[in-house]
Design a protein around this motif. Structure first.
Motif, short mmCIF file in Angstrom:
data_model
loop_
_atom_site.label_atom_id
_atom_site.label_comp_id
_atom_site.label_asym_id
_atom_site.label_seq_id
_atom_site.Cartn_x
_atom_site.Cartn_y
_atom_site.Cartn_z
N THR A 9 0.83 -1.20 0.00
CA THR A 9 0.00 0.00 0.00
C THR A 9 0.87 1.25 0.00
O THR A 9 0.61 2.21 -0.75
CB THR A 9 -0.92 0.01 1.23
OG1 THR A 9 -1.78 -1.15 1.21
CG2 THR A 9 -1.79 1.27 1.25
N ALA A 10 1.92 1.24 0.83
CA ALA A 10 2.83 2.38 0.88
C ALA A 10 3.49 2.61 -0.48
O ALA A 10 3.63 3.76 -0.93
CB ALA A 10 3.89 2.15 1.96
N LEU A 11 3.88 1.54 -1.14
CA LEU A 11 4.52 1.66 -2.45
C LEU A 11 3.55 2.29 -3.45
O LEU A 11 3.93 3.21 -4.20
CB LEU A 11 4.98 0.29 -2.95
CG LEU A 11 5.64 0.27 -4.33
CD1 LEU A 11 6.90 1.14 -4.34
CD2 LEU A 11 5.98 -1.17 -4.74
N GLY A 12 2.31 1.82 -3.47
CA GLY A 12 1.33 2.36 -4.40
C GLY A 12 1.07 3.85 -4.16
O GLY A 12 1.02 4.65 -5.10
N VAL A 13 0.93 4.23 -2.89
CA VAL A 13 0.67 5.64 -2.55
C VAL A 13 1.86 6.52 -2.95
O VAL A 13 1.70 7.59 -3.56
CB VAL A 13 0.37 5.78 -1.05
CG1 VAL A 13 0.36 7.25 -0.64
CG2 VAL A 13 -0.95 5.11 -0.69
N LEU A 14 3.07 6.08 -2.62
CA LEU A 14 4.26 6.87 -2.92
C LEU A 14 4.48 7.02 -4.43
O LEU A 14 4.90 8.08 -4.90
CB LEU A 14 5.49 6.24 -2.26
CG LEU A 14 5.53 6.38 -0.73
CD1 LEU A 14 6.60 5.47 -0.14
CD2 LEU A 14 5.78 7.82 -0.32
N LEU A 15 4.22 5.96 -5.18
CA LEU A 15 4.35 6.06 -6.64
C LEU A 15 3.34 7.03 -7.22
O LEU A 15 3.66 7.81 -8.13
CB LEU A 15 4.18 4.67 -7.27
CG LEU A 15 5.34 3.70 -7.09
CD1 LEU A 15 4.96 2.30 -7.55
CD2 LEU A 15 6.57 4.17 -7.86
N ALA B 135 12.46 2.58 -0.22
CA ALA B 135 12.18 1.96 1.08
C ALA B 135 10.95 1.06 1.01
O ALA B 135 10.96 -0.08 1.49
CB ALA B 135 11.98 3.04 2.14
N ALA B 136 9.88 1.56 0.40
CA ALA B 136 8.64 0.77 0.33
C ALA B 136 8.83 -0.49 -0.50
O ALA B 136 8.36 -1.57 -0.13
CB ALA B 136 7.52 1.63 -0.26
N GLY B 137 9.54 -0.36 -1.63
CA GLY B 137 9.76 -1.55 -2.47
C GLY B 137 10.60 -2.59 -1.77
O GLY B 137 10.26 -3.77 -1.75
#
Length: 407
Positions: free
Chosen positions: A293-299, A321-323
């Motif tokens: 979820t963090a990766l999707g939001v940050l992208l 970091a998220a990835g």
């Protein structure tokens, strides 16, 4: 959900559980990851030098990256299955020897064809090494800290992006591209000595056989976990592949600062790797949901943030970091759902991530070529992260349904 006894820690008092022995073993295994991470990514920055030296075009030189990735995808399942009966320490030494020889052959290759073959050979042990090293780390870990131990082994891969790749790139640009692979072969040699000297005998780790290992391919949860990595990680690579041009042409960052940006990305990977290990030990599946979820939001945010150099650099750290935080959780889940076929499953994780690398780079290139600009890969990457979340949700639902029906 079953967990094989081959990754459970030994009883207290066994030599492998002495903290100093365990620490040295983790350092030795991480050194191998450092060398592998360096050789995997350094060629990307040396393609112009390689093309000029070998008398080929830069796009043709780019095939050496594909040759390495193909070696990873082919070698991971093949080696894991065929070496199921080989003692784990012996296997790690053999894998690192093959890796070192492949990189030494790259240094000595007289022409493009031999370079291609050498890169393929260097890639063969990649997935199997990380798979076996992860199992060994989990085997040696203290109770309740399996994922943290796996993360420490994977730390070498993250640190390579901060130290190894910049150092090898500098060597390659100033002393010729072959010198970068001299450094990698040297790291491989040091790792060989470290594994030989610091890794305990691992006699308590249970061996399997090729048929048992291949049984992992009959388990739906293994495939679902691999797909999560291929889809979710593809979003990160869609951005990373084109990050240099995005930062200069969109964010307005000076080209001389791009290496610094890549180091910031690597530092994000280091932080994410450590965080991911802790998350996975506390709550494996929820931790994966949080990371993805963090990766999707940050992208998604990067699409906007990439128009400013300062916010772009902050997001570069966050995306790294998220990835990276996903990797320890995916590796640990594969070991759990594979039951007695853990070596093959753990090795396939890195084949899946290399497929994600190729897929992400391809789809990022497609949207750029279609005229959507260099922020488009981040938008596509966010959608891929959402797709990964959907696959994870389906996998958990299947697992729960299976658990209810078996009662």
């Amino acid at each position: 959900m079953s967990t094989s006894t081959s990754v459970r820690p030994e009883p207290a008092g066994v030599v492998a559980h002495h903290s100093s022995v365990r620490t040295l073993a983790m350092v030795a295994l991480a050194l191998g990851g450092f060398g592998i991470g360096t050789t995997e990514f350094v060629a990307m920055g040396l393609l112009p030098d390689m093309a000029a030296s070998l008398g080929i075009s830069e796009p043709t030189a780019g095939h050496v990256i594909s040759a390495y990735a193909l070696g990873v995808v082919v070698g991971a399942p093949l080696i894991a299955a065929l070496t199921a009966r080989v003692q784990r320490k012996t296997l790690l030494i053999a894998l690192m020897a093959a890796f070192t020889l492949g990189n030494a052959a790259t240094v000595l290759a007289p022409n493009y064809g031999v370079v291609m073959a050498a890169r393929f050979v260097a890639g063969l042990p990649h997935g199997a090494y990380f798979g076996v090293a992860a199992l060994v780390a989990a085997h040696l870990a203290e109770r309740g800290k399996r994922a943290k131990a796996v993360a420490l082994v994977m730390m070498g891969l993250s640190v390579a992006n901060v130290v190894g790749v910049p150092a090898a790139s500098w060597l390659g640009q100033n002393l010729g591209w072959r010198s970068a692979f001299v450094l990698v072969a040297g790291i491989g040699t040091v790792t060989l000595v470290a594994i030989w000297s610091w890794l305990p005998p691992l006699a308590a780790m249970r061996m399997t056989n090729p048929l048992t290992e291949l049984g992992a391919l009959r388990r739906p949860q293994v495939w679902m976990t691999l797909i999560i990595g291929m889809v979710g990680f593809g979003g990160m690579f869609a951005v990373y592949t084109y990050i240099s041009t995005t930062l200069t042409d969109v964010a307005g960052l000076s080209r001389s600062l791009v290496p610094l940006a890549l180091m910031i990305y690597g530092l994000g990977m280091v932080a994410g790797n450590l965080l991911g290990g802790r998350l996975a030990d506390r709550a494996l599946v929820p931790g994966l949901f949080v990371s993805m979820t963090a990766l999707g939001v940050l992208l998604a945010v990067f699409v906007i943030a990439s128009h400013n150099p300062y916010t772009a650099l902050v997001l570069v750290f966050g995306v790294g970091a998220a990835g990276a935080s996903m990797v320890p959780g995916l590796q640990t889940r594969l070991m759990d759902v594979a039951a007695d076929a853990q070596t093959l499953a753990a090795s396939l994780n890195h084949a899946a991530l290399n497929i994600a690398n190729a897929f992400g780079a391809w789809i990022g290139g497609v949207v750029i070529a279609a005229g959507y600009g260099y922020t488009a890969p981040a938008a596509v990457g966010a959608l891929l992260a959402v797709a990964g979340l959907v696959v994870l949700t389906v996998a958990v639902a299947m697992e729960r349904r299976s658990a209810r029906s078996s009662r």
